[in-house]
Design an enzyme around this catalytic site. Structure first.
Site, mmCIF file in Angstrom:
data_model
loop_
_atom_site.group_PDB
_atom_site.id
_atom_site.type_symbol
_atom_site.label_atom_id
_atom_site.label_comp_id
_atom_site.label_asym_id
_atom_site.label_seq_id
_atom_site.Cartn_x
_atom_site.Cartn_y
_atom_site.Cartn_z
ATOM 1 C CB THR A 87 11.677 -21.937 -28.888
ATOM 2 O OG1 THR A 87 11.147 -20.650 -28.550
ATOM 3 C CG2 THR A 87 11.448 -22.854 -29.584
ATOM 4 C CE LYS A 162 8.217 -20.666 -30.907
ATOM 5 N NZ LYS A 162 8.539 -19.034 -31.316
ATOM 6 C CE LYS A 237 16.354 -22.338 -30.382
ATOM 7 N NZ LYS A 237 16.464 -21.864 -29.625
HETATM 8 P P1 NAD Z 1 19.955 -13.796 -28.003
HETATM 9 O O1 NAD Z 1 21.309 -14.708 -28.999
HETATM 10 O O2 NAD Z 1 19.811 -12.759 -28.757
HETATM 11 O O3 NAD Z 1 20.535 -14.104 -27.260
HETATM 12 C C1 NAD Z 1 20.720 -15.229 -25.897
HETATM 13 C C2 NAD Z 1 21.253 -14.997 -24.683
HETATM 14 O O4 NAD Z 1 21.615 -15.894 -24.109
HETATM 15 C C3 NAD Z 1 22.561 -14.157 -25.266
HETATM 16 O O5 NAD Z 1 23.055 -12.526 -25.196
HETATM 17 C C4 NAD Z 1 24.152 -15.144 -24.709
HETATM 18 O O6 NAD Z 1 24.739 -14.385 -24.584
HETATM 19 C C5 NAD Z 1 23.052 -15.244 -23.648
HETATM 20 N N1 NAD Z 1 23.395 -16.769 -22.741
HETATM 21 C C6 NAD Z 1 24.523 -17.705 -23.551
HETATM 22 N N2 NAD Z 1 24.642 -18.327 -22.650
HETATM 23 C C7 NAD Z 1 24.727 -17.761 -21.653
HETATM 24 C C8 NAD Z 1 24.643 -18.509 -20.434
HETATM 25 N N3 NAD Z 1 25.340 -20.175 -20.565
HETATM 26 N N4 NAD Z 1 24.447 -17.753 -19.728
HETATM 27 C C9 NAD Z 1 24.203 -16.533 -19.358
HETATM 28 N N5 NAD Z 1 23.573 -15.884 -20.819
HETATM 29 C C10 NAD Z 1 24.088 -16.744 -22.044
HETATM 30 O O7 NAD Z 1 18.538 -14.740 -28.601
HETATM 31 P P2 NAD Z 1 17.161 -14.315 -28.572
HETATM 32 O O8 NAD Z 1 16.900 -14.153 -30.376
HETATM 33 O O9 NAD Z 1 16.876 -13.502 -27.710
HETATM 34 O O10 NAD Z 1 16.161 -15.775 -28.519
HETATM 35 C C11 NAD Z 1 16.108 -16.351 -26.673
HETATM 36 C C12 NAD Z 1 15.052 -17.147 -27.470
HETATM 37 O O11 NAD Z 1 14.100 -17.532 -27.188
HETATM 38 C C13 NAD Z 1 16.165 -18.718 -28.170
HETATM 39 O O12 NAD Z 1 15.020 -20.108 -27.245
HETATM 40 C C14 NAD Z 1 15.038 -18.462 -29.668
HETATM 41 O O13 NAD Z 1 14.635 -19.871 -30.249
HETATM 42 C C15 NAD Z 1 13.651 -18.108 -28.788
HETATM 43 N N6 NAD Z 1 12.726 -16.939 -29.394
HETATM 44 C C16 NAD Z 1 13.116 -15.446 -30.574
HETATM 45 C C17 NAD Z 1 12.404 -15.429 -30.728
HETATM 46 C C18 NAD Z 1 13.168 -13.857 -31.944
HETATM 47 O O14 NAD Z 1 12.619 -13.329 -32.533
HETATM 48 N N7 NAD Z 1 14.232 -13.120 -31.874
HETATM 49 C C19 NAD Z 1 11.314 -15.323 -30.957
HETATM 50 C C20 NAD Z 1 10.351 -16.317 -30.250
HETATM 51 C C21 NAD Z 1 11.718 -17.098 -29.954
#
Ligand code: NAD
Length: 290
Positions: A87, A162, A237
């Site tokens: 997102t 979204k 966010k």
């Molecule tokens: P998260 O923080 O658990 O996962 C993100 C991952 O990206 C982390 O493991 C981090 O180490 C990695 N990362 C960061 N920078 C990086 C880079 N330069 N190279 C490689 N890896 C890198 O977050 P999440 O909950 O998995 O969410 C991911 C996305 O999905 C976000 O944009 C969030 O808004 C969206 N989202 C989350 C949810 C939820 O319920 N968690 C629901 C819908 C959408």
């Protein structure tokens, strides 16, 4: 398919596991998280992307997406698809799509709803922006990771869908919580309030499927001490993204702006961080007007 998967956090890891289970060959990279079982480990994002037919990114925000895209796009083969499920703001999504086009790469912005539960169960909903050609290539992957994928139009439209959806969700949650508190003060029992509203014109997904009042309606994070679920931080966010987009597009969104400010206060100044976004109800309970 040969798939690169970058960003294996709370959402990315279960999505990659589901793809691997269906026999896809996944090479994963994350700066911190370990690759899950069934996923081969790459040393860099570019290495994960090299030779892949589809490269999926699932990252925290637009800045990180842009920096990862700068690494992977030159490493990808022409005609491959960059499928971003993070997102992020609409502008970053459109910028990355333009960069992909320059590099001869097809691209899709495909943020999800359904949370970590939906990611694990393979029941996410994808809102997708980009070309029909790219959508068709990614469709079998959407079918594994989710239950529904809506092609919303050109690049950026997935992110637009979204943030519009989540702006409605945030505003509706606040309206539902404040109505429960008003009902309390008027002596109207919560179960009666639920019974009436869930079958009247005030009904919504929040009231009917995710009721913020514990012990009322179907089971929800309210029944589990407001453990997320969908954390207030993530709602903040998304509301910020909707307000950035509203400003850039000159759209008047006063309720969205108010919801963003309330969630900001809740997360940054009160005890909202790490709690479900429906914990707005106990927040309002403890407060008086003003
Ligand atoms: P998260 O923080 O658990 O996962 C993100 C991952 O990206 C982390 O493991 C981090 O180490 C990695 N990362 C960061 N920078 C990086 C880079 N330069 N190279 C490689 N890896 C890198 O977050 P999440 O909950 O998995 O969410 C991911 C996305 O999905 C976000 O944009 C969030 O808004 C969206 N989202 C989350 C949810 C939820 O319920 N968690 C629901 C819908 C959408």
């Amino acid at each position: 398919m040969k798939i690169g998967f970058i960003g294996l956090g709370n959402m990315g890891a279960p999505m990659a596991i589901n793809l691997a289970r269906e026999g896809h060959e996944i090479k994963g990279f994350d700066v911190i998280a370990d690759v899950p079982e069934g996923v081969a480990k790459a040393g860099t994002a570019a290495e994960a992307a090299k030779g892949a037919e589809v490269v999926i990114t699932m990252l925290p925000n637009g800045e990180i997406l842009k920096s990862v895209a700068a690494e992977i796009l030159p490493a990808m083969k022409a005609g491959a698809v960059h499928l971003d499920c993070s997102t992020v703001d609409v502008e970053s999504a459109r910028f990355v799509a333009q960069e992909a086009e320059k590099a001869g790469i097809l691209s899709l912005d495909a943020p999800v709803s359904g949370g970590t539960g939906g990611a694990a169960a393979g029941t996410l909903t994808f809102m997708v922006g980009g070309s029909a050609q790219a959508f068709d290539i990614a469709k079998p992957l959407f079918d594994i990771m989710g239950q529904k994928a809506v092609h919303c139009g050109p690049s950026g439209n997935g992110q637009a869908a979204k943030i519009c959806n989540n702006m409605i969700l945030g505003v509706t949650m606040i309206a539902t919580c404040e109505a429960f508190v008003l009902a309390d003060k008027l002596g109207l029992p919560r179960d009666k309030m639920f019974d009436v509203v869930s079958t009247s014109s005030g009904y919504s997904w929040v009231m009917n499927a995710y009721c913020p009042a514990p012990g009322v309606g179907p089971k929800s994070p309210a029944d589990n001490g407001y453990q997320p679920g969908f954390a207030a931080d993530l709602m903040l966010k998304d509301l910020r993204l909707s307000q950035m987009a509203a400003e850039a597009a000159d759209a008047d969104t006063p309720m969205g702006a108010q919801a963003a400010e309330l969630y900001r206060r809740f997360v940054e100044e009160e005890d909202g961080q790490g709690r479900d976004f429906s914990a707005m109800l106990p927040r309002f309970e403890g407060r008086h007007r003003g």
